[in-house]
Scaffold this motif. Structure first.
Motif, PDB file in Angstrom:
ATOM      1  N   VAL A  62       1.749  27.869 -54.159  1.00  0.00           N
ATOM      2  CA  VAL A  62       2.562  26.874 -53.451  1.00  0.00           C
ATOM      3  C   VAL A  62       2.683  27.293 -51.999  1.00  0.00           C
ATOM      4  O   VAL A  62       3.124  28.400 -51.684  1.00  0.00           O
ATOM      5  CB  VAL A  62       3.952  26.740 -54.096  1.00  0.00           C
ATOM      6  N   ASP A  63       2.268  26.421 -51.098  1.00  0.00           N
ATOM      7  CA  ASP A  63       2.214  26.770 -49.684  1.00  0.00           C
ATOM      8  C   ASP A  63       2.423  25.514 -48.857  1.00  0.00           C
ATOM      9  O   ASP A  63       2.280  24.392 -49.346  1.00  0.00           O
ATOM     10  CB  ASP A  63       0.849  27.396 -49.367  1.00  0.00           C
ATOM     11  N   GLY A  64       2.785  25.700 -47.595  1.00  0.00           N
ATOM     12  CA  GLY A  64       2.872  24.582 -46.669  1.00  0.00           C
ATOM     13  C   GLY A  64       4.188  23.841 -46.673  1.00  0.00           C
ATOM     14  O   GLY A  64       4.322  22.802 -46.023  1.00  0.00           O
ATOM     15  N   GLN A  65       5.177  24.326 -47.420  1.00  0.00           N
ATOM     16  CA  GLN A  65       6.453  23.625 -47.500  1.00  0.00           C
ATOM     17  C   GLN A  65       7.557  24.310 -46.702  1.00  0.00           C
ATOM     18  O   GLN A  65       8.697  23.844 -46.689  1.00  0.00           O
ATOM     19  CB  GLN A  65       6.901  23.510 -48.961  1.00  0.00           C
ATOM     20  N   LEU A  66       7.236  25.412 -46.038  1.00  0.00           N
ATOM     21  CA  LEU A  66       8.267  26.190 -45.361  1.00  0.00           C
ATOM     22  C   LEU A  66       8.958  25.382 -44.262  1.00  0.00           C
ATOM     23  O   LEU A  66      10.185  25.428 -44.125  1.00  0.00           O
ATOM     24  CB  LEU A  66       7.662  27.471 -44.773  1.00  0.00           C
ATOM     25  N   SER A  67       8.202  24.628 -43.464  1.00  0.00           N
ATOM     26  CA  SER A  67       8.805  23.851 -42.381  1.00  0.00           C
ATOM     27  C   SER A  67       9.798  22.831 -42.914  1.00  0.00           C
ATOM     28  O   SER A  67      10.902  22.664 -42.383  1.00  0.00           O
ATOM     29  CB  SER A  67       7.708  23.145 -41.569  1.00  0.00           C
ATOM     30  N   ASP A  68       9.418  22.139 -43.987  1.00  0.00           N
ATOM     31  CA  ASP A  68      10.311  21.146 -44.581  1.00  0.00           C
ATOM     32  C   ASP A  68      11.558  21.811 -45.152  1.00  0.00           C
ATOM     33  O   ASP A  68      12.679  21.297 -45.014  1.00  0.00           O
ATOM     34  CB  ASP A  68       9.577  20.375 -45.678  1.00  0.00           C
ATOM     35  N   LEU A  69      11.373  22.965 -45.798  1.00  0.00           N
ATOM     36  CA  LEU A  69      12.521  23.675 -46.361  1.00  0.00           C
ATOM     37  C   LEU A  69      13.470  24.141 -45.255  1.00  0.00           C
ATOM     38  O   LEU A  69      14.694  24.090 -45.417  1.00  0.00           O
ATOM     39  CB  LEU A  69      12.040  24.870 -47.188  1.00  0.00           C
ATOM     40  N   LYS A  70      12.920  24.587 -44.132  1.00  0.00           N
ATOM     41  CA  LYS A  70      13.765  25.003 -43.011  1.00  0.00           C
ATOM     42  C   LYS A  70      14.602  23.836 -42.494  1.00  0.00           C
ATOM     43  O   LYS A  70      15.792  23.992 -42.204  1.00  0.00           O
ATOM     44  CB  LYS A  70      12.899  25.565 -41.881  1.00  0.00           C
ATOM     45  N   ARG A  71      13.971  22.652 -42.382  1.00  0.00           N
ATOM     46  CA  ARG A  71      14.701  21.475 -41.903  1.00  0.00           C
ATOM     47  C   ARG A  71      15.828  21.119 -42.865  1.00  0.00           C
ATOM     48  O   ARG A  71      16.925  20.745 -42.454  1.00  0.00           O
ATOM     49  CB  ARG A  71      13.748  20.286 -41.742  1.00  0.00           C
ATOM     50  N   ARG A  72      15.587  21.226 -44.174  1.00  0.00           N
ATOM     51  CA  ARG A  72      16.633  20.917 -45.154  1.00  0.00           C
ATOM     52  C   ARG A  72      17.795  21.904 -45.038  1.00  0.00           C
ATOM     53  O   ARG A  72      18.964  21.510 -45.131  1.00  0.00           O
ATOM     54  CB  ARG A  72      16.042  20.978 -46.573  1.00  0.00           C
ATOM     55  N   LEU A  73      17.447  23.181 -44.848  1.00  0.00           N
ATOM     56  CA  LEU A  73      18.505  24.191 -44.732  1.00  0.00           C
ATOM     57  C   LEU A  73      19.304  24.003 -43.448  1.00  0.00           C
ATOM     58  O   LEU A  73      20.530  24.176 -43.430  1.00  0.00           O
ATOM     59  CB  LEU A  73      17.883  25.593 -44.781  1.00  0.00           C
ATOM     60  N   GLU A  74      18.629  23.626 -42.350  1.00  0.00           N
ATOM     61  CA  GLU A  74      19.331  23.387 -41.098  1.00  0.00           C
ATOM     62  C   GLU A  74      20.250  22.173 -41.207  1.00  0.00           C
ATOM     63  O   GLU A  74      21.322  22.128 -40.608  1.00  0.00           O
ATOM     64  CB  GLU A  74      18.328  23.179 -39.963  1.00  0.00           C
ATOM     65  N   ALA A  75      19.805  21.179 -41.981  1.00  0.00           N
ATOM     66  CA  ALA A  75      20.609  19.961 -42.130  1.00  0.00           C
ATOM     67  C   ALA A  75      21.941  20.239 -42.821  1.00  0.00           C
ATOM     68  O   ALA A  75      22.905  19.478 -42.669  1.00  0.00           O
ATOM     69  CB  ALA A  75      19.828  18.909 -42.916  1.00  0.00           C
ATOM     70  N   ALA A  76      21.983  21.325 -43.591  1.00  0.00           N
ATOM     71  CA  ALA A  76      23.242  21.682 -44.255  1.00  0.00           C
ATOM     72  C   ALA A  76      24.293  22.146 -43.258  1.00  0.00           C
ATOM     73  O   ALA A  76      25.493  22.179 -43.571  1.00  0.00           O
ATOM     74  CB  ALA A  76      22.989  22.771 -45.301  1.00  0.00           C
ATOM     75  N   GLY A  77      23.867  22.504 -42.042  1.00  0.00           N
ATOM     76  CA  GLY A  77      24.806  22.881 -40.985  1.00  0.00           C
ATOM     77  C   GLY A  77      25.182  24.352 -41.004  1.00  0.00           C
ATOM     78  O   GLY A  77      24.911  25.081 -41.971  1.00  0.00           O
ATOM     79  N   ASP A  78      25.785  24.789 -39.916  1.00  0.00           N
ATOM     80  CA  ASP A  78      26.257  26.168 -39.799  1.00  0.00           C
ATOM     81  C   ASP A  78      27.705  26.260 -40.273  1.00  0.00           C
ATOM     82  O   ASP A  78      28.361  25.254 -40.546  1.00  0.00           O
ATOM     83  CB  ASP A  78      26.178  26.637 -38.337  1.00  0.00           C
ATOM     84  N   LEU A  79      28.181  27.468 -40.343  1.00  0.00           N
ATOM     85  CA  LEU A  79      29.600  27.670 -40.647  1.00  0.00           C
ATOM     86  C   LEU A  79      30.464  27.119 -39.534  1.00  0.00           C
ATOM     87  O   LEU A  79      30.084  27.135 -38.359  1.00  0.00           O
ATOM     88  CB  LEU A  79      29.875  29.155 -40.856  1.00  0.00           C
ATOM     89  N   GLU A  80      31.601  26.593 -39.898  1.00  0.00           N
ATOM     90  CA  GLU A  80      32.515  26.026 -38.906  1.00  0.00           C
ATOM     91  C   GLU A  80      33.071  27.137 -38.012  1.00  0.00           C
ATOM     92  O   GLU A  80      33.397  28.234 -38.492  1.00  0.00           O
ATOM     93  CB  GLU A  80      33.672  25.337 -39.642  1.00  0.00           C
ATOM     94  N   ASP A  81      33.151  26.845 -36.705  1.00  0.00           N
ATOM     95  CA  ASP A  81      33.723  27.814 -35.761  1.00  0.00           C
ATOM     96  C   ASP A  81      35.240  27.801 -35.909  1.00  0.00           C
ATOM     97  O   ASP A  81      35.894  26.761 -35.747  1.00  0.00           O
ATOM     98  CB  ASP A  81      33.348  27.447 -34.319  1.00  0.00           C
ATOM     99  N   LEU A  82      35.778  28.930 -36.252  1.00  0.00           N
ATOM    100  CA  LEU A  82      37.231  29.045 -36.409  1.00  0.00           C
ATOM    101  C   LEU A  82      37.892  29.423 -35.102  1.00  0.00           C
ATOM    102  O   LEU A  82      37.264  30.100 -34.262  1.00  0.00           O
ATOM    103  CB  LEU A  82      37.549  30.107 -37.477  1.00  0.00           C
ATOM    104  N   PRO A  83      39.130  28.985 -34.865  1.00  0.00           N
ATOM    105  CA  PRO A  83      39.811  29.356 -33.604  1.00  0.00           C
ATOM    106  C   PRO A  83      40.045  30.859 -33.554  1.00  0.00           C
ATOM    107  O   PRO A  83      40.259  31.514 -34.576  1.00  0.00           O
ATOM    108  CB  PRO A  83      41.138  28.588 -33.682  1.00  0.00           C
ATOM    109  N   ALA A  84      39.972  31.384 -32.345  1.00  0.00           N
ATOM    110  CA  ALA A  84      40.156  32.837 -32.166  1.00  0.00           C
ATOM    111  C   ALA A  84      41.576  33.224 -32.542  1.00  0.00           C
ATOM    112  O   ALA A  84      42.550  32.533 -32.220  1.00  0.00           O
ATOM    113  CB  ALA A  84      39.844  33.228 -30.733  1.00  0.00           C
ATOM    114  N   ALA A  85      41.690  34.338 -33.197  1.00  0.00           N
ATOM    115  CA  ALA A  85      43.019  34.840 -33.604  1.00  0.00           C
ATOM    116  C   ALA A  85      43.767  35.351 -32.387  1.00  0.00           C
ATOM    117  O   ALA A  85      43.190  35.949 -31.465  1.00  0.00           O
ATOM    118  CB  ALA A  85      42.860  35.959 -34.617  1.00  0.00           C
ATOM    119  N   ASP A  86      45.100  35.081 -32.326  1.00  0.00           N
ATOM    120  CA  ASP A  86      45.918  35.554 -31.185  1.00  0.00           C
ATOM    121  C   ASP A  86      46.101  37.067 -31.246  1.00  0.00           C
ATOM    122  O   ASP A  86      46.253  37.644 -32.316  1.00  0.00           O
ATOM    123  CB  ASP A  86      47.296  34.866 -31.196  1.00  0.00           C
TER     124      ASP A  86
END
Length: 262
Positions: free
Chosen positions: A238-262
């Motif tokens: 199985v080969d050639g699917q890495l680019s598509d898999l990367k796009r799917r993983l990116e679409a899931a988004g990053d972790l939310e940025d939390l406000p800095a602690a005081d």
């Protein structure tokens, strides 16, 4: 040696003891990527077979079925004309469908009750009387429609016949395939594992289905395998699917940025 000792032919195992005496060679059922055929090579090989003066068009239809639908050779030679569902020539959907329900492997005259070289069996790994259907590309539908018309085949006839209207012999299939490889491929490619066996057409098709993103469960159903066996055999190919898999993983988004602690 253990058997000889059990039968009291030997008293002890004469082989030297140690790691080498008990270590077993590791084997794998995984397909070697080098045996797979690319589309350009497949087109050239099938075209050479088609132009073969003796039975070329008949064998071309057989190899095309192997390439586009991936049946086992013993399943392909057992197919009847009635097992092929062809669309109307003017239909919008030109995909055909193959019904696979029988296998006729070569086992030798001495091993069959009828004295024939082939023996009729149920599908490998399936329950008695089980069947499966496989979709066929529009290109295969055109080839099979022309083949059936040219050979004037009836619904009950074998789809792929030998010169005397009997079952297509494995020796004829293997000889034609070897001749095609020798004529089409460069010497170093001919000597390589690439498409060395007719069965490699099946390996190529199943790998292509997986690489095109067809779910493994669906590929296993079309191929007549279980999903674990399918993945164990073809996962390395199985080969050639890495680019598509990367796009799917990116679409899931990053972790939310939390406000800095005081």
């Amino acid at each position: 040696m253990k058997y000889a000792i059990k039968r009291r032919i030997l008293r002890t195992n004469p082989l030297p003891k140690g790691k080498d005496a008990t270590t077993t060679t590791k084997t794998t059922n995984a397909v070697d990527k080098r045996c797979l055929i690319n589309p350009g090579q497949a087109a050239a090989l099938l075209d050479w077979v088609r132009q073969r003066p003796r039975g070329g068009k008949r064998l071309h239809a057989f190899f095309a079925t192997m390439y586009y639908c991936g049946p086992r050779p013993e399943e392909a030679v057992a197919m009847r004309v009635a097992d092929v569902h062809l669309p109307d020539p003017d239909a919008a959907d030109q995909w055909c469908e193959l019904l696979i329900h029988t296998a006729t492997p070569e086992v030798g005259k001495q091993w069959t009750d009828t004295g024939e070289i082939h023996e009729q069996r149920d599908l490998k790994g399936r329950a008695e009387g089980d069947t499966r259907t496989v979709p066929g590309h529009p290109a295969l539908a055109r080839i099979l429609r022309q083949h059936i018309a040219a050979e004037e085949l009836k619904p009950g006839d074998l789809l792929f016949q030998g010169e005397k209207s009997g079952i297509l012999a494995g020796s004829v299939i293997r000889r034609a395939w070897r001749s095609a490889r020798e004529a089409v491929l460069a010497p170093h490619v001919f000597e390589s594992p690439m498409g060395k066996r007719v069965y490699d057409l099946r390996h190529t098709r199943l790998t292509k289905w997986l690489n095109d993103g067809v779910p493994p469960a669906q590929v296993a159903e079309w191929a007549g395998n279980s999903v674990p066996v399918l993945l164990a055999v073809y996962a390395r190919c199985v080969d050639g699917q890495l680019s598509d898999l990367k796009r799917r993983l990116e679409a899931a988004g990053d972790l939310e940025d939390l406000p800095a602690a005081d």
